[in-house]
Design a protein around this motif. Sequence first.
Motif, mmCIF file in Angstrom:
data_model
loop_
_atom_site.group_PDB
_atom_site.id
_atom_site.type_symbol
_atom_site.label_atom_id
_atom_site.label_comp_id
_atom_site.label_asym_id
_atom_site.label_seq_id
_atom_site.Cartn_x
_atom_site.Cartn_y
_atom_site.Cartn_z
ATOM 1 N N ASP A 64 0.872 -1.172 0.000
ATOM 2 C CA ASP A 64 0.000 0.000 0.000
ATOM 3 C C ASP A 64 0.911 1.224 0.000
ATOM 4 O OD1 ASP A 64 -1.881 1.971 0.322
ATOM 5 O OD2 ASP A 64 -2.484 1.372 2.339
ATOM 6 N N PRO A 65 0.976 1.977 -1.102
ATOM 7 C CA PRO A 65 1.899 3.109 -1.171
ATOM 8 C C PRO A 65 1.640 4.186 -0.127
ATOM 9 C CG PRO A 65 0.822 2.745 -3.297
ATOM 10 C CD PRO A 65 0.230 1.785 -2.329
ATOM 11 N N SER A 66 0.437 4.252 0.396
ATOM 12 C CA SER A 66 0.154 5.276 1.405
ATOM 13 C C SER A 66 0.565 4.830 2.806
ATOM 14 C CB SER A 66 -1.331 5.644 1.388
ATOM 15 O OG SER A 66 -2.117 4.527 1.743
ATOM 16 N N CYS A 67 0.966 3.579 2.953
ATOM 17 C CA CYS A 67 1.389 3.061 4.256
ATOM 18 C C CYS A 67 2.879 3.337 4.446
ATOM 19 C CB CYS A 67 1.096 1.565 4.328
ATOM 20 S SG CYS A 67 1.784 0.750 5.777
ATOM 21 N N GLU A 68 3.218 3.972 5.539
ATOM 22 C CA GLU A 68 4.612 4.339 5.795
ATOM 23 C C GLU A 68 5.490 3.102 5.969
ATOM 24 O OE1 GLU A 68 6.915 6.638 9.323
ATOM 25 O OE2 GLU A 68 5.106 7.587 8.574
ATOM 26 N N CYS A 70 4.936 0.071 4.710
ATOM 27 C CA CYS A 70 5.062 -0.606 3.408
ATOM 28 C C CYS A 70 6.108 0.078 2.551
ATOM 29 C CB CYS A 70 3.720 -0.611 2.681
ATOM 30 S SG CYS A 70 2.452 -1.617 3.470
ATOM 31 N N ARG A 71 6.082 1.405 2.538
ATOM 32 C CA ARG A 71 7.070 2.145 1.742
ATOM 33 C C ARG A 71 8.482 1.907 2.260
ATOM 34 N NH1 ARG A 71 5.920 7.731 2.360
ATOM 35 N NH2 ARG A 71 4.084 7.228 3.547
#
Length: 80
Positions: A64-68, A70-71
Amino acid sequence: MRTRTLVITLVLFCLALFAAAFVYYDRPQSTDEPAVVEKTPLVRDYSPVIGPEDAPVTIVEFFDPSCEGCRAMHPYVKQI
């Protein structure tokens, strides 16, 4: 003095009840039925795949690109 004894008795009763509930719910569930294994693979025909298809281990990344978090983990997962 009587009130103090009553409070201590209630506290001990609540602790015993909590301990009994913990032991009851923490015990393993013994069933004779085998565990149900989901037969739908996580890797779909349209999923991007890196590496050989017959590898002994498959890593599926839910990104999920909006998850810190995950990034932050994305470069390490790609390196693996």
